[in-house]
Scaffold this active site. Structure first.
Site, PDB file in Angstrom:
ATOM      1  N   THR A 277       0.860  -1.188   0.000  1.00  0.00           N
ATOM      2  CA  THR A 277       0.000   0.000   0.000  1.00  0.00           C
ATOM      3  C   THR A 277       0.895   1.237   0.000  1.00  0.00           C
ATOM      4  OG1 THR A 277      -1.662  -1.224   1.237  1.00  0.00           O
ATOM      5  CG2 THR A 277      -1.837   1.185   1.267  1.00  0.00           C
TER       6      THR A 277
ATOM      7  N   CYS B  50      -2.829  -2.107   8.984  1.00  0.00           N
ATOM      8  CA  CYS B  50      -3.298  -1.369   7.799  1.00  0.00           C
ATOM      9  C   CYS B  50      -4.108  -0.122   8.120  1.00  0.00           C
ATOM     10  CB  CYS B  50      -4.096  -2.298   6.899  1.00  0.00           C
ATOM     11  SG  CYS B  50      -3.067  -3.566   6.150  1.00  0.00           S
TER      12      CYS B  50
HETATM   13  N1  LIG Z   1      -1.424  -7.257   6.154  1.00  0.00           N
HETATM   14  C1  LIG Z   1      -2.498  -6.995   5.434  1.00  0.00           C
HETATM   15  O1  LIG Z   1      -3.607  -7.438   5.744  1.00  0.00           O
HETATM   16  C2  LIG Z   1      -2.408  -6.154   4.204  1.00  0.00           C
HETATM   17  C3  LIG Z   1      -3.493  -6.090   3.323  1.00  0.00           C
HETATM   18  C4  LIG Z   1      -3.384  -5.311   2.178  1.00  0.00           C
HETATM   19  C5  LIG Z   1      -2.229  -4.586   1.935  1.00  0.00           C
HETATM   20  N2  LIG Z   1      -1.197  -4.645   2.830  1.00  0.00           N
HETATM   21  C6  LIG Z   1       0.014  -3.881   2.511  1.00  0.00           C
HETATM   22  O2  LIG Z   1       0.975  -4.789   1.994  1.00  0.00           O
HETATM   23  C7  LIG Z   1       2.294  -4.418   2.406  1.00  0.00           C
HETATM   24  C8  LIG Z   1       2.955  -5.551   3.146  1.00  0.00           C
HETATM   25  O3  LIG Z   1       2.207  -5.804   4.316  1.00  0.00           O
HETATM   26  P1  LIG Z   1       2.466  -7.104   5.209  1.00  0.00           P
HETATM   27  O4  LIG Z   1       1.456  -7.073   6.307  1.00  0.00           O
HETATM   28  O5  LIG Z   1       2.546  -8.299   4.331  1.00  0.00           O
HETATM   29  O6  LIG Z   1       3.914  -6.756   5.780  1.00  0.00           O
HETATM   30  P2  LIG Z   1       4.848  -7.649   6.705  1.00  0.00           P
HETATM   31  O7  LIG Z   1       5.515  -6.694   7.619  1.00  0.00           O
HETATM   32  O8  LIG Z   1       4.066  -8.794   7.286  1.00  0.00           O
HETATM   33  O9  LIG Z   1       5.920  -8.277   5.696  1.00  0.00           O
HETATM   34  C9  LIG Z   1       6.856  -7.534   4.993  1.00  0.00           C
HETATM   35  C10 LIG Z   1       8.023  -8.454   4.664  1.00  0.00           C
HETATM   36  O10 LIG Z   1       8.909  -7.764   3.772  1.00  0.00           O
HETATM   37  C11 LIG Z   1      10.232  -8.138   4.104  1.00  0.00           C
HETATM   38  N3  LIG Z   1      11.188  -7.164   3.535  1.00  0.00           N
HETATM   39  C12 LIG Z   1      11.454  -5.901   3.928  1.00  0.00           C
HETATM   40  N4  LIG Z   1      12.382  -5.337   3.138  1.00  0.00           N
HETATM   41  C13 LIG Z   1      12.711  -6.247   2.202  1.00  0.00           C
HETATM   42  C14 LIG Z   1      13.607  -6.260   1.091  1.00  0.00           C
HETATM   43  N5  LIG Z   1      14.355  -5.209   0.798  1.00  0.00           N
HETATM   44  N6  LIG Z   1      13.685  -7.372   0.357  1.00  0.00           N
HETATM   45  C15 LIG Z   1      12.932  -8.455   0.660  1.00  0.00           C
HETATM   46  N7  LIG Z   1      12.065  -8.501   1.689  1.00  0.00           N
HETATM   47  C16 LIG Z   1      11.938  -7.415   2.458  1.00  0.00           C
HETATM   48  C17 LIG Z   1      10.219  -8.216   5.609  1.00  0.00           C
HETATM   49  O11 LIG Z   1      11.309  -8.974   6.102  1.00  0.00           O
HETATM   50  C18 LIG Z   1       8.860  -8.865   5.857  1.00  0.00           C
HETATM   51  O12 LIG Z   1       8.970 -10.275   5.901  1.00  0.00           O
HETATM   52  C19 LIG Z   1       2.114  -3.145   3.226  1.00  0.00           C
HETATM   53  O13 LIG Z   1       2.257  -2.027   2.399  1.00  0.00           O
HETATM   54  C20 LIG Z   1       0.673  -3.239   3.709  1.00  0.00           C
HETATM   55  O14 LIG Z   1       0.117  -1.987   3.974  1.00  0.00           O
HETATM   56  C21 LIG Z   1      -1.253  -5.421   3.940  1.00  0.00           C
END
Ligand SMILES: NC(=O)c1ccc[n+]([C@@H]2O[C@H](COP(=O)([O-])OP(=O)(O)OC[C@H]3O[C@@H](n4cnc5c(N)ncnc54)[C@H](O)[C@@H]3O)[C@@H](O)[C@H]2O)c1
Length: 444
Positions: free
Chosen positions: A121, A266
């Site tokens: 996002t 989120c």
């Molecule tokens: N969690 C939800 O329900 C949800 C729903 C829709 C959208 N989103 C959006 O999706 C995105 C991710 O959310 P999430 O909850 O999955 O995050 P998260 O924190 O669970 O996971 C992010 C992952 O990215 C990894 N990471 C960070 N930098 C990196 C890099 N340079 N190379 C490789 N890996 C890397 C981290 O180690 C981590 O495992 C956010 O922008 C969030 O707003 C989340």
């Protein structure tokens, strides 16, 4: 198709696993080497219904791979998803450092045309920044490789992530070229079998759509919480009000349960980020600001009810706490209202026996270590263990096993039969008849 997914959190892991399930060849990348090693061993870093089976099946069948090397994952990849975190910066803006770091890395390894997709996002205008970050690295090494940047925000809900991904209400795709549009249509065609679920639009429109969706849902919650707090003061049962307005088809029943406020990774950060974007563009977002402020305050409502009943000093009292996750179906405790309440109870001198069906491990590793000192917080493995000689029970997360507990057993175990109920979904229990002193939100 060959796909790389960067970030194996809630979104990245579900995205990778679900595309593999559809027969694509997916490599998931994460900088967290321990996480990658564990995923390779079939260990799930998060709790998400149905996810483990899909990950294991597709890993065994060789369609789902895990690595720490983005360069390795990108070999022959036609599509590269960026699904890393975009946490709140200090000023409330979305922190894009992880997204842009990945974009730079992509530029450093890109050798053939690929579509770079931002699934994280991200604020309006980020795709442009991603494009520039890739271009900088290409220029650095004197490489000329074509690529497109697409915005494909994710709408999955934690707790139902696999189902949401597999059967999306809609797939929003922001594109600025026919070539990337064709690639994305091909990728998602299996998800649109009985009707077309893909909404193509401009890249910035797609970025804005994601924030608007979350902000709208957050608005419904904050609005209803405000009404519930008012109902408290007017001796009105908010549950009847909810049913009364939900039956209006223009309003609907969803997202109008009052409670302790929204949490998770989120809604809070996305509302803050949208407020920041508005202010950055010289616009005062009055509604969004109010939504955010109501939510911040709402997380303290249950604690205020507790101190109104027991006084400000809670030392010598023990509370049971049912629910730590920010909502049922997940082990995610990020910005969870239960965690705010827990901190307040400890600060007021209380001891707490806390239980959650899935979030105990997250609580153990993510909560401040000093909370566990001197027996301030004890995490227990069974919901009834959290009731041993407690002065009251605080119910925060609406997990199903909390809906119909054994009230007779509860009364025998608790020192005082008092319940503070902050769940945003009421059950039909008549606690008063069962002899409990009951404090709900907008309900007595
Ligand atoms: N969690 C939800 O329900 C949800 C729903 C829709 C959208 N989103 C959006 O999706 C995105 C991710 O959310 P999430 O909850 O999955 O995050 P998260 O924190 O669970 O996971 C992010 C992952 O990215 C990894 N990471 C960070 N930098 C990196 C890099 N340079 N190379 C490789 N890996 C890397 C981290 O180690 C981590 O495992 C956010 O922008 C969030 O707003 C989340």
């Amino acid at each position: 198709m060959k796909i790389a997914v960067v970030g194996t959190g809630y979104v990245g892991l579900v995205t990778g696993a679900c595309f593999a399930e559809m027969g694509h060849c997916v490599t998931c990348v994460d900088v967290d080497a321990e996480k990658v090693a564990k995923l390779k061993d079939g260990w799930m870093p998060i709790y998400e219904p149905g996810l483990k089976q899909i990950v294991l099946r597709n890993s065994e069948e060789g369609r789902l791979l895990f690595t720490t090397s983005l360069a390795e994952a990108m070999v022959e990849a036609e599509i590269i998803f960026i699904a890393v975190g975009t946490p709140s910066g200090e000023d409330g803006s979305a922190d894009l450092q992880y997204v842009l770091a990945v974009a730079g890395e992509i530029g450093a390894s890109l050798s053939d045309y690929a579509v770079v997709v931002t699934k994280s996002t991200v604020p309006v205008g980020t795709a442009e920044k991603v494009k520039a970050a890739v271009a900088r690295e290409l220029q650095e090494r004197g490489a000329e490789v074509a690529y497109d940047v697409v915005s494909n925000p994710e709408f999955l809900k934690e707790g139902a992530a696999v189902e949401d991904f597999m059967k999306p209400d809609r797939i929003v795709v922001g594109v600025d070229s026919d070539r990337s549009r064709d690639v994305m249509r091909e990728l998602y065609k299996d998800f649109s079998r009985n009707h077309d679920r893909i909404l193509f639009m401009g890249v910035k429109d797609a970025e804005m759509t994601k924030y608007t969706g979350n902000a709208m849902l957050a608005t419904k919650i904050s609005f209803m919480n405000e009404i519930a707090n008012l109902c408290d003061r007017l001796d009105v049962d908010v549950e009847n009000v909810r049913l009364g307005i939900g039956s209006d088809s223009r309003i609907g029943y969803s997202f109008i349960y009052p409670g302790c406020g929204y949490g998770g990774s989120c809604f809070p950060k996305d509302v803050r980020a949208l407020i920041h974007t508005a202010k950055e563009n010289n616009y005062q977002p009055m509604v969004l600001q109010a939504v955010h402020e109501r939510n911040e305050d709402q997380k303290h409502v249950l604690f205020r009810k507790i101190t109104a009943r027991f006084g400000e000093d809670l030392s010598g009292l023990t509370f049971g706490l049912w629910g730590l996750a920010f909502k049922p179906g997940t082990d995610d405790i990020r910005e969870a209202p239960a965690v705010v309440l827990l901190g307040e109870l400890i600060a007021a001198g209380a001891k707490v026996l806390a239980y959650d069906p899935e979030a105990l491990e997250a609580a153990r590793t993510e909560l401040p270590p000093h909370w566990f000192e001197h027996g301030c917080v004890t995490l227990v493995r069974h919901q009834y263990e959290a009731l041993e000689q407690v002065d009251a029970l605080a119910l925060v997360t609406e997990w199903k096993p909390f809906r119909h507990p054994d009230f007779r057993a509860m009364k025998e175990m608790m020192k005082q039969a008092i319940i503070f109920d902050g769940r945003n979904q009421y059950n039909p229990l008549n606690l008063k008849e069962d002899g409990f002193e009951y404090f709900g939100i907008g309900r007595h």
